[in-house]
Design a protein around this motif. Structure first.
Motif, PDB file in Angstrom:
ATOM      1  N   UNK A  46       0.831  -1.207   0.000  1.00  0.00           N
ATOM      2  CA  UNK A  46       0.000   0.000   0.000  1.00  0.00           C
ATOM      3  C   UNK A  46       0.862   1.252   0.000  1.00  0.00           C
ATOM      4  N   UNK A  47       1.932   1.240   0.806  1.00  0.00           N
ATOM      5  CA  UNK A  47       2.830   2.390   0.860  1.00  0.00           C
ATOM      6  C   UNK A  47       3.526   2.600  -0.481  1.00  0.00           C
ATOM      7  N   UNK A  48       4.021   1.535  -1.075  1.00  0.00           N
ATOM      8  CA  UNK A  48       4.708   1.646  -2.364  1.00  0.00           C
ATOM      9  C   UNK A  48       3.751   2.196  -3.420  1.00  0.00           C
ATOM     10  N   UNK A  49       2.527   1.721  -3.458  1.00  0.00           N
ATOM     11  CA  UNK A  49       1.540   2.234  -4.413  1.00  0.00           C
ATOM     12  C   UNK A  49       1.275   3.717  -4.170  1.00  0.00           C
ATOM     13  N   UNK A  50       1.165   4.105  -2.901  1.00  0.00           N
ATOM     14  CA  UNK A  50       0.946   5.506  -2.560  1.00  0.00           C
ATOM     15  C   UNK A  50       2.110   6.365  -3.045  1.00  0.00           C
ATOM     16  N   UNK A  55       4.695  10.312  -6.742  1.00  0.00           N
ATOM     17  CA  UNK A  55       6.086  10.542  -7.104  1.00  0.00           C
ATOM     18  C   UNK A  55       6.226  11.878  -7.832  1.00  0.00           C
ATOM     19  N   UNK A  56       7.171  12.692  -7.352  1.00  0.00           N
ATOM     20  CA  UNK A  56       7.448  13.970  -8.003  1.00  0.00           C
ATOM     21  C   UNK A  56       6.477  15.079  -7.649  1.00  0.00           C
TER      22      UNK A  56
END
Length: 74
Positions: A46-50, A55-56
């Protein structure tokens, strides 16, 4: 949907719990969905998807990336 207090209590349903309805003939049974065996892995995903979605998008003001990371390390 409102689940009566005694049902929530008996099934261990708390805010954030996942539930499902299972059809049995002409009736539906409410069940609490057991947490995934590896809840930590799910949280990491979930964190990686968030992070990918955002990103950026962080405004760093006058800081460049190196200065920002330096602040994090210090």
């Amino acid at each position: 949907m409102t689940i009566p207090r005694n049902v929530r209590s008996n099934l261990g349903i708390v805010p954030g719990s996942e539930v499902e309805f299972v059809l049995q003939g002409d009736s539906a049974v409410l069940r609490r969905v057991e947490p995934a065996a590896d809840e930590r892995e799910r949280a990491v995903q979930d964190l990686v998807e968030h992070l990918r979605r955002h990103k950026g998008s962080m405004a760093l003001g006058d800081l460049d990336g190196d200065a920002f990371y330096s602040l994090l390390r210090d």
